[in-house]
Design a protein around this motif. Structure first.
Motif, PDB file in Angstrom:
ATOM      1  N   GLY A  33      -2.273  29.436 -10.616  1.00  0.00           N
ATOM      2  CA  GLY A  33      -3.410  29.318 -11.512  1.00  0.00           C
ATOM      3  C   GLY A  33      -4.388  28.338 -10.909  1.00  0.00           C
ATOM      4  N   PRO A  34      -5.338  27.838 -11.675  1.00  0.00           N
ATOM      5  CA  PRO A  34      -6.226  26.787 -11.161  1.00  0.00           C
ATOM      6  C   PRO A  34      -5.375  25.626 -10.631  1.00  0.00           C
ATOM      7  CG  PRO A  34      -7.002  27.599 -13.274  1.00  0.00           C
ATOM      8  CD  PRO A  34      -5.648  28.203 -13.071  1.00  0.00           C
ATOM      9  N   ALA A  35      -5.655  25.194  -9.396  1.00  0.00           N
ATOM     10  CA  ALA A  35      -4.788  24.213  -8.740  1.00  0.00           C
ATOM     11  C   ALA A  35      -5.600  23.044  -8.211  1.00  0.00           C
ATOM     12  CB  ALA A  35      -4.003  24.872  -7.601  1.00  0.00           C
ATOM     13  N   GLY A  36      -4.965  21.886  -8.182  1.00  0.00           N
ATOM     14  CA  GLY A  36      -5.615  20.687  -7.662  1.00  0.00           C
ATOM     15  C   GLY A  36      -4.657  19.880  -6.818  1.00  0.00           C
ATOM     16  N   TRP A  37      -5.209  18.972  -6.045  1.00  0.00           N
ATOM     17  CA  TRP A  37      -4.429  18.066  -5.212  1.00  0.00           C
ATOM     18  C   TRP A  37      -5.140  16.720  -5.161  1.00  0.00           C
ATOM     19  CZ3 TRP A  37      -7.326  16.031  -1.352  1.00  0.00           C
ATOM     20  CH2 TRP A  37      -8.423  16.778  -0.910  1.00  0.00           C
ATOM     21  N   ALA A  38      -4.399  15.683  -4.844  1.00  0.00           N
ATOM     22  CA  ALA A  38      -5.007  14.353  -4.730  1.00  0.00           C
ATOM     23  C   ALA A  38      -4.065  13.425  -3.978  1.00  0.00           C
ATOM     24  CB  ALA A  38      -5.309  13.764  -6.113  1.00  0.00           C
ATOM     25  N   TRP A  39      -4.659  12.471  -3.275  1.00  0.00           N
ATOM     26  CA  TRP A  39      -3.909  11.332  -2.746  1.00  0.00           C
ATOM     27  C   TRP A  39      -4.591  10.056  -3.229  1.00  0.00           C
ATOM     28  CZ3 TRP A  39      -7.044   8.266   0.131  1.00  0.00           C
ATOM     29  CH2 TRP A  39      -8.090   8.854   0.862  1.00  0.00           C
ATOM     30  N   TYR A  40      -3.794   9.003  -3.345  1.00  0.00           N
ATOM     31  CA  TYR A  40      -4.298   7.769  -3.966  1.00  0.00           C
ATOM     32  C   TYR A  40      -3.722   6.552  -3.238  1.00  0.00           C
ATOM     33  CZ  TYR A  40      -4.914   4.107  -7.523  1.00  0.00           C
ATOM     34  OH  TYR A  40      -5.247   2.951  -8.195  1.00  0.00           O
ATOM     35  N   THR A  61       1.133  -1.114   7.554  1.00  0.00           N
ATOM     36  CA  THR A  61       1.397   0.151   6.886  1.00  0.00           C
ATOM     37  C   THR A  61       0.307   0.508   5.873  1.00  0.00           C
ATOM     38  OG1 THR A  61       3.786  -0.063   7.094  1.00  0.00           O
ATOM     39  CG2 THR A  61       3.006   1.371   5.348  1.00  0.00           C
ATOM     40  N   ILE A  62      -0.074   1.786   5.856  1.00  0.00           N
ATOM     41  CA  ILE A  62      -0.908   2.343   4.806  1.00  0.00           C
ATOM     42  C   ILE A  62       0.028   3.052   3.837  1.00  0.00           C
ATOM     43  CG2 ILE A  62      -2.751   3.955   4.242  1.00  0.00           C
ATOM     44  CD1 ILE A  62      -3.687   3.670   7.179  1.00  0.00           C
ATOM     45  N   THR A  63       0.031   2.653   2.598  1.00  0.00           N
ATOM     46  CA  THR A  63       0.880   3.283   1.585  1.00  0.00           C
ATOM     47  C   THR A  63       0.008   4.099   0.638  1.00  0.00           C
ATOM     48  OG1 THR A  63       2.511   1.498   1.696  1.00  0.00           O
ATOM     49  CG2 THR A  63       2.542   2.893  -0.267  1.00  0.00           C
ATOM     50  N   ALA A  64       0.359   5.357   0.450  1.00  0.00           N
ATOM     51  CA  ALA A  64      -0.439   6.242  -0.399  1.00  0.00           C
ATOM     52  C   ALA A  64       0.483   7.199  -1.136  1.00  0.00           C
ATOM     53  CB  ALA A  64      -1.444   7.028   0.441  1.00  0.00           C
ATOM     54  N   PHE A  68       8.062   9.482   4.799  1.00  0.00           N
ATOM     55  CA  PHE A  68       7.994  10.034   3.457  1.00  0.00           C
ATOM     56  C   PHE A  68       9.042   9.350   2.570  1.00  0.00           C
ATOM     57  CE2 PHE A  68       5.163  13.716   3.592  1.00  0.00           C
ATOM     58  CZ  PHE A  68       5.001  13.880   4.950  1.00  0.00           C
ATOM     59  N   GLU A  69       8.643   9.047   1.349  1.00  0.00           N
ATOM     60  CA  GLU A  69       9.579   8.503   0.364  1.00  0.00           C
ATOM     61  C   GLU A  69       9.454   9.308  -0.917  1.00  0.00           C
ATOM     62  OE1 GLU A  69      10.411   4.461  -2.313  1.00  0.00           O
ATOM     63  OE2 GLU A  69       9.095   4.357  -0.547  1.00  0.00           O
ATOM     64  N   TRP A  70      10.602   9.814  -1.410  1.00  0.00           N
ATOM     65  CA  TRP A  70      10.578  10.563  -2.658  1.00  0.00           C
ATOM     66  C   TRP A  70      10.526   9.599  -3.841  1.00  0.00           C
ATOM     67  CZ3 TRP A  70      14.000  10.888  -6.885  1.00  0.00           C
ATOM     68  CH2 TRP A  70      13.680  11.898  -7.805  1.00  0.00           C
ATOM     69  N   VAL A  71       9.626   9.901  -4.776  1.00  0.00           N
ATOM     70  CA  VAL A  71       9.556   9.158  -6.035  1.00  0.00           C
ATOM     71  C   VAL A  71       9.632  10.173  -7.164  1.00  0.00           C
ATOM     72  CG1 VAL A  71       8.229   7.238  -5.078  1.00  0.00           C
ATOM     73  CG2 VAL A  71       7.021   9.186  -6.069  1.00  0.00           C
ATOM     74  N   LYS A  72      10.248   9.820  -8.248  1.00  0.00           N
ATOM     75  CA  LYS A  72      10.378  10.723  -9.385  1.00  0.00           C
ATOM     76  C   LYS A  72       9.035  10.882 -10.081  1.00  0.00           C
ATOM     77  CE  LYS A  72      13.201  11.665 -13.464  1.00  0.00           C
ATOM     78  NZ  LYS A  72      14.303  11.179 -14.327  1.00  0.00           N
ATOM     79  N   GLY A  73       8.622  12.125 -10.293  1.00  0.00           N
ATOM     80  CA  GLY A  73       7.346  12.374 -10.947  1.00  0.00           C
ATOM     81  C   GLY A  73       7.386  12.123 -12.436  1.00  0.00           C
ATOM     82  N   ASP A  84      -7.332   5.542  11.392  1.00  0.00           N
ATOM     83  CA  ASP A  84      -6.423   4.408  11.553  1.00  0.00           C
ATOM     84  C   ASP A  84      -5.050   4.901  11.990  1.00  0.00           C
ATOM     85  OD1 ASP A  84      -8.146   2.294  10.924  1.00  0.00           O
ATOM     86  OD2 ASP A  84      -7.858   2.577   8.771  1.00  0.00           O
ATOM     87  N   ALA A  85      -5.037   5.825  12.960  1.00  0.00           N
ATOM     88  CA  ALA A  85      -3.789   6.467  13.364  1.00  0.00           C
ATOM     89  C   ALA A  85      -2.799   5.503  13.994  1.00  0.00           C
ATOM     90  CB  ALA A  85      -4.084   7.609  14.344  1.00  0.00           C
ATOM     91  N   ASP A  86      -3.256   4.309  14.390  1.00  0.00           N
ATOM     92  CA  ASP A  86      -2.334   3.347  14.975  1.00  0.00           C
ATOM     93  C   ASP A  86      -1.487   2.638  13.915  1.00  0.00           C
ATOM     94  OD1 ASP A  86      -4.677   2.144  14.008  1.00  0.00           O
ATOM     95  OD2 ASP A  86      -4.415   0.392  15.296  1.00  0.00           O
ATOM     96  N   GLN A  87      -1.808   2.844  12.645  1.00  0.00           N
ATOM     97  CA  GLN A  87      -1.046   2.221  11.577  1.00  0.00           C
ATOM     98  C   GLN A  87       0.013   3.188  11.034  1.00  0.00           C
ATOM     99  OE1 GLN A  87      -2.975  -0.193   8.611  1.00  0.00           O
ATOM    100  NE2 GLN A  87      -4.924  -0.151   9.705  1.00  0.00           N
ATOM    101  N   HIS A  88       1.134   2.631  10.613  1.00  0.00           N
ATOM    102  CA  HIS A  88       2.198   3.422  10.006  1.00  0.00           C
ATOM    103  C   HIS A  88       1.727   3.931   8.640  1.00  0.00           C
ATOM    104  CE1 HIS A  88       6.277   4.671   9.070  1.00  0.00           C
ATOM    105  NE2 HIS A  88       6.250   3.968   7.951  1.00  0.00           N
ATOM    106  N   LEU A  89       2.006   5.193   8.355  1.00  0.00           N
ATOM    107  CA  LEU A  89       1.604   5.801   7.087  1.00  0.00           C
ATOM    108  C   LEU A  89       2.843   6.068   6.242  1.00  0.00           C
ATOM    109  CD1 LEU A  89      -0.557   7.021   5.238  1.00  0.00           C
ATOM    110  CD2 LEU A  89      -0.306   9.184   6.497  1.00  0.00           C
ATOM    111  N   HIS A  90       2.889   5.475   5.064  1.00  0.00           N
ATOM    112  CA  HIS A  90       4.007   5.597   4.130  1.00  0.00           C
ATOM    113  C   HIS A  90       3.530   6.462   2.968  1.00  0.00           C
ATOM    114  CE1 HIS A  90       6.892   3.354   1.160  1.00  0.00           C
ATOM    115  NE2 HIS A  90       7.277   4.599   1.402  1.00  0.00           N
ATOM    116  N   ILE A  91       4.077   7.690   2.857  1.00  0.00           N
ATOM    117  CA  ILE A  91       3.620   8.646   1.856  1.00  0.00           C
ATOM    118  C   ILE A  91       4.627   8.723   0.720  1.00  0.00           C
ATOM    119  CG2 ILE A  91       2.924  11.026   1.408  1.00  0.00           C
ATOM    120  CD1 ILE A  91       2.210  11.313   4.338  1.00  0.00           C
ATOM    121  N   LEU A  92       4.173   8.405  -0.483  1.00  0.00           N
ATOM    122  CA  LEU A  92       4.990   8.540  -1.689  1.00  0.00           C
ATOM    123  C   LEU A  92       4.785   9.942  -2.241  1.00  0.00           C
ATOM    124  CD1 LEU A  92       3.983   5.138  -3.308  1.00  0.00           C
ATOM    125  CD2 LEU A  92       5.985   5.597  -1.868  1.00  0.00           C
ATOM    126  N   CYS A  93       5.858  10.689  -2.424  1.00  0.00           N
ATOM    127  CA  CYS A  93       5.732  12.097  -2.784  1.00  0.00           C
ATOM    128  C   CYS A  93       6.834  12.469  -3.765  1.00  0.00           C
ATOM    129  CB  CYS A  93       5.834  12.945  -1.510  1.00  0.00           C
ATOM    130  SG  CYS A  93       5.581  14.704  -1.754  1.00  0.00           S
TER     131      CYS A  93
END
Length: 337
Positions: free
Chosen positions: A16-23, A2-5, A115-120, A57-66
């Protein structure tokens, strides 16, 4: 594995001015943004860029924290209905941020994604790291500067851990290409194989976050356009294609097809050559009512059964015949590279 990001967005003023990021970690992250945008745009773009960056790396499971319920619900709950309605909501209004959502839908094809929800802003280390970078990008645009975009993603650079069996099913392996492999189907119904004996419907498998595969044909329709699109997609399922008698119930007595190969087919020819099309998925469905008893359905299919992806643009005309919606004509056109 799994790739966790973590993925996050930010907007100063919203809009307004907007940004995005993954980590993923200090050596694997990326950020960007726009001089003017919304927080939801940033949240969606973070997920999209993460999907595109990790496609190597599409053969790996992707776990997205959002931390965005809007993003999670859009992708995992609402998107199939929006697609059936031509990317419109229940009230008929256009879906917001449709271009980003359509791109996410395409990027999800063939991927195992969770997808997994996490509290911001609650001390979650990865979420906080993504939030800081998204906010920094928005701040940079507010000051007329270019944001720090980060090192990006390299093949194999994602953090990999064993995937709990209860959370996801492993992605299906793509069939290996070989000189003796069966030819790719040229037309929607033209997969030349002997007609198999009727088989029981396969057991339901766990579904990924985005429903790119065709729905079960017995799913209830909430409107006539829903019913027509469900019938169209049913013709791609093995359950229907393995039994020509089922497909015959969806075809008009005067059905015709002009396939992607340019060949014209009659109803009898189609039913005689019908068979499964493994590896084929449908996306970007748009249904339009041309008249009270006529509906046009347009979409694209991607066939990965031969190793390389083959995309065909498709259009179908459905008519109401003796109280039932039946497919009157279908045409497939190979998409330009």
């Amino acid at each position: 594995m799994t790739i966790t990001a973590a993925a996050d967005g930010s907007a100063l003023g919203n809009p307004g001015p907007a940004g995005w990021a993954w980590y993923i970690d200090e050596d694997t992250w990326r950020a960007g943004g726009w001089p003017h945008g919304t927080n939801n745009m940033g949240e969606l773009k973070a997920v999209l860029d993460l999907l595109e960056a990790t496609a190597v790396d599409a053969d790996q499971h992707l776990h997205i924290l959002c931390d965005s319920q809007y993003v999670i619900n859009s992708v995992t709950k609402w998107m199939p209905g929006w697609k059936r309605k031509g990317w419109r909501k229940k009230d008929g209004k256009p879906v917001m941020n449709v271009e980003l959502l359509q791109s996410i839908d395409r990027a999800l094809a063939g991927r195992s994604v969770e997808f997994e929800w996490v509290k911001g802003h609650a001390g979650h280390a990865m979420n906080e790291a993504a939030d800081r970078r998204a906010n920094a990008a928005a701040t940079a645009f507010s000051k007329g500067r270019d944001p720090e975009v980060g090192p990006g993603y390299r093949a194999g650079s994602g953090a990999s851990v064993p995937v709990p069996a209860s959370r996801t099913a492993p992605p299906a392996s793509a069939p290996a290409a070989s000189a003796s492999a069966a030819p790719e189907p040229e037309d929607l119904f033209a997969y030349f194989a002997p007609e198999p004996e009727p088989a029981p419907a396969p057991a339901a498998a766990p579904r990924r976050a985005s429903a790119a595969s065709a729905p079960t044909p017995i799913a209830p329709a909430t409107s006539e356009l829903d019913e027509v699109t469900q019938r169209e997609l049913a013709l791609l399922t093995d359950l229907v294609r393995a039994q020509p008698s089922r497909a015959a119930q969806l075809l008009h007595p005067d059905f015709t097809e002009i396939g992607a190969s340019g060949r014209a087919w009659t109803r009898e020819e189609i039913l005689a050559s019908l068979g499964p099309v493994p590896g084929t998925t449908a996306s970007d469905l748009i249904a339009d009512a041309l008249a009270p008893d006529v509906v046009l359905v347009r979409y694209r299919t991607e066939d990965r059964s031969g190793g390389a992806v083959r995309t065909v643009l498709r259009s179908s005309v459905w008519v109401r015949h003796q109280g039932q919606w039946l497919l009157r004509h279908h045409q497939g056109t190979p998409a330009r590279p």
